[in-house]
Every structure is written in C-alpha cells, then in structure tokens.
Design a protein around this motif. Structure first.
Motif, PDB file in Angstrom:
ATOM      1  N   UNK A 169      -5.511  -4.572  -4.463  1.00  0.00           N
ATOM      2  CA  UNK A 169      -4.338  -3.710  -4.322  1.00  0.00           C
ATOM      3  C   UNK A 169      -4.682  -2.234  -4.503  1.00  0.00           C
ATOM      4  N   UNK A 170      -5.594  -1.928  -5.408  1.00  0.00           N
ATOM      5  CA  UNK A 170      -5.944  -0.528  -5.650  1.00  0.00           C
ATOM      6  C   UNK A 170      -6.621   0.096  -4.429  1.00  0.00           C
ATOM      7  N   UNK A 171      -7.427  -0.696  -3.748  1.00  0.00           N
ATOM      8  CA  UNK A 171      -8.087  -0.200  -2.538  1.00  0.00           C
ATOM      9  C   UNK A 171      -7.034   0.066  -1.460  1.00  0.00           C
ATOM     10  N   UNK A 172      -6.140  -0.898  -1.266  1.00  0.00           N
ATOM     11  CA  UNK A 172      -5.083  -0.737  -0.255  1.00  0.00           C
ATOM     12  C   UNK A 172      -4.235   0.499  -0.545  1.00  0.00           C
ATOM     13  N   UNK A 173      -3.775   0.605  -1.778  1.00  0.00           N
ATOM     14  CA  UNK A 173      -2.888   1.710  -2.143  1.00  0.00           C
ATOM     15  C   UNK A 173      -3.610   3.053  -2.023  1.00  0.00           C
ATOM     16  N   UNK A 174      -4.867   3.081  -2.441  1.00  0.00           N
ATOM     17  CA  UNK A 174      -5.626   4.321  -2.376  1.00  0.00           C
ATOM     18  C   UNK A 174      -5.843   4.786  -0.944  1.00  0.00           C
ATOM     19  N   UNK A 175      -6.255   3.863  -0.087  1.00  0.00           N
ATOM     20  CA  UNK A 175      -6.459   4.202   1.320  1.00  0.00           C
ATOM     21  C   UNK A 175      -5.136   4.604   1.971  1.00  0.00           C
ATOM     22  N   UNK A 176      -4.074   3.876   1.639  1.00  0.00           N
ATOM     23  CA  UNK A 176      -2.765   4.175   2.232  1.00  0.00           C
ATOM     24  C   UNK A 176      -2.307   5.578   1.842  1.00  0.00           C
ATOM     25  N   UNK A 177      -2.515   5.958   0.588  1.00  0.00           N
ATOM     26  CA  UNK A 177      -2.089   7.277   0.120  1.00  0.00           C
ATOM     27  C   UNK A 177      -2.850   8.377   0.850  1.00  0.00           C
ATOM     28  N   UNK A 178      -4.156   8.180   1.039  1.00  0.00           N
ATOM     29  CA  UNK A 178      -4.970   9.182   1.730  1.00  0.00           C
ATOM     30  C   UNK A 178      -4.517   9.330   3.175  1.00  0.00           C
ATOM     31  N   UNK A 179      -4.360   8.207   3.869  1.00  0.00           N
ATOM     32  CA  UNK A 179      -4.008   8.256   5.292  1.00  0.00           C
ATOM     33  C   UNK A 179      -2.589   8.782   5.512  1.00  0.00           C
ATOM     34  N   UNK A 180      -1.652   8.366   4.652  1.00  0.00           N
ATOM     35  CA  UNK A 180      -0.257   8.785   4.821  1.00  0.00           C
ATOM     36  C   UNK A 180      -0.081  10.290   4.641  1.00  0.00           C
ATOM     37  N   UNK A 181      -1.022  10.918   3.928  1.00  0.00           N
ATOM     38  CA  UNK A 181      -0.927  12.358   3.681  1.00  0.00           C
ATOM     39  C   UNK A 181      -1.463  13.189   4.846  1.00  0.00           C
ATOM     40  N   UNK A 182      -2.031  12.505   5.844  1.00  0.00           N
ATOM     41  CA  UNK A 182      -2.636  13.225   6.965  1.00  0.00           C
ATOM     42  C   UNK A 182      -1.689  13.334   8.157  1.00  0.00           C
ATOM     43  N   UNK A 183      -1.662  14.485   8.814  1.00  0.00           N
ATOM     44  CA  UNK A 183      -0.831  14.617  10.016  1.00  0.00           C
ATOM     45  C   UNK A 183      -1.355  13.707  11.121  1.00  0.00           C
TER      46      UNK A 183
END
Length: 226
Positions: A15-29
């Motif tokens: 879950x930490x990997x998923x959430x971490x990657x999701x947070x990084x990608x969601x912050x990108x235009x």
C-alpha cells in the motif's frame, strides 16, 4: 492544455508503494491516477474497466503475478503501456516481462523525477530500457542461444536501411545515437523506427529488441546480421 491527461493505474501489493507513486503522479500536470490494484487479478479487472494509458505493474504480487497480469491485459489490443516495477535492475523476470509485452522497467527506489519521466516516456510510445536491462537481455540470449533461429518473412519486408536501424535499436542505441552512427537526420531515424514497428506489428522498441535477438538478426557479442 496540450491534450487529454495520461491515465495511470498502479498495481502493487504494498500500500505504501501504491500511495507514494499515486501522490507523485497526481501532482503532475497531464497525469491522472485512475485506480490502484493490490494484486494481478485486480490489475487485470481494473485495466479492463478503467482503460488506463499506462499501468505501473509490480512483478511479484499475490493471487496473480505481474507477468501473468501483463499477458492478460495485453491479450486484447489495443492495450495500455505496461511499466514493470522491479526491486533490482537485474531481476530474473526482465526477459519474461519483455516477452509478455512490457514497455519498460522502473526500479522501486526511483526518484519522483525518474518515475514521472518513465511514465511520460512510455505513454508517448517509447520504450524505457536502461542499458543494464539491455545488457541483461543480451546475457540471457548468450546463456540460452536459439539454434538455427528462423529469419521470419516479416523481416524481409524491411529495407536494408531499416534492417540496419533495427540492429542498432537492439544494441540499445537511442535515436540520436543511431542518427550519428548512420550520418542521417534524427527525424529520418524516427521515420525508420516508425516504419519498422508498423511493418513488424510491434508495440514499441522493447519488442523490437526482443525480436532482433530471437530471429538472430543480432547475436550476443556479435554485430547485426546481414
């Protein structure tokens, strides 16, 4: 806006990997995380329901591993691009993942910038093959050479120049490197690469590398065949 956002699906049992990657990608235009999956079976289901452009796929997961999930997701074209998540760049699954249709590899300890770059490269239709991955691919063929590998009729459709370019792709050269090697414009190289992929029915450069070695066009330790 330059176009629709790239839709991303993240499949990892941590879950930490998923959430971490999701947070990084969601912050990108231009990048949109449309779903997360905790195992391969969920990844297959969500890929069919959500139709992402890129799937970040962990190799080792419960219920169904990332290789089998990738095969199922890409069995009905047009499928998304699949970016495999690995713990080590010399993962035993590298060659199997390429054969399954993966477009590239990303180490789980990659920086945020590397993650974003990888997703954008794969989404654009390019392959993300680090030199270490290409070397591993060559080593796999050196260990298990294919005896009298057939030269498929499809390769006969390539011009001499296209065959030459395919051989250089298999050596891990970028378009810029190929252009310099052959003394041609980079746009000409891009045209050759596009025609090669179209004529051979390949998704991207990763599949081109596999085909070049499997057919014997390029041999480990040797040059491109003639």
């Amino acid at each position: 806006m330059t176009g629709p956002a790239t839709r991303c699906l993240i499949a990892d049992d941590q879950a930490m990997v998923r959430e971490g990657f999701a947070a990084v990608l969601a912050a990108q235009p231009g990048l949109l995380v449309v779903g997360q999956a905790a195992d391969g079976a969920q990844a297959v289901h969500q890929a069919r329901q959500l139709r992402p452009d890129v799937v970040l796929m962990d190799v080792r997961m419960p219920v169904m591993d990332g290789l089998q999930a990738t095969r199922q997701i890409l069995s009905t074209p047009p499928g998304p691009r699949v970016l495999m998540l690995t713990t080590f760049d010399l993962d035993d699954y590298v060659y199997a993942a390429l054969r399954a249709g993966a477009s590239g590899f990303l180490l789980k300890d990659a920086t945020a910038a590397e993650l974003v770059h990888a997703v954008r490269v794969v989404a654009a239709g390019d392959a993300l093959l680090a030199p270490s991955v290409t070397r591993r691919l060559i080593a796999d063929f050196a260990r298990q050479p294919r005896l009298d590998a057939p030269f498929p009729q499809a390769l006969g459709a390539l011009t001499q120049r296209e065959t030459e370019v395919l051989g250089l792709i298999a050596r891990g050269l970028s378009n810029t490197d190929i252009s310099e090697s052959l003394f041609i414009a980079e746009q000409t190289t891009k045209t050759h690469v596009g025609r090669i992929l179209a004529k051979l029915g390949l998704r991207d450069r990763a599949q081109a590398v596999v085909l070049a070695y499997e057919t014997g066009l390029v041999t480990p330790g040797g040059g491109a065949g003639s």
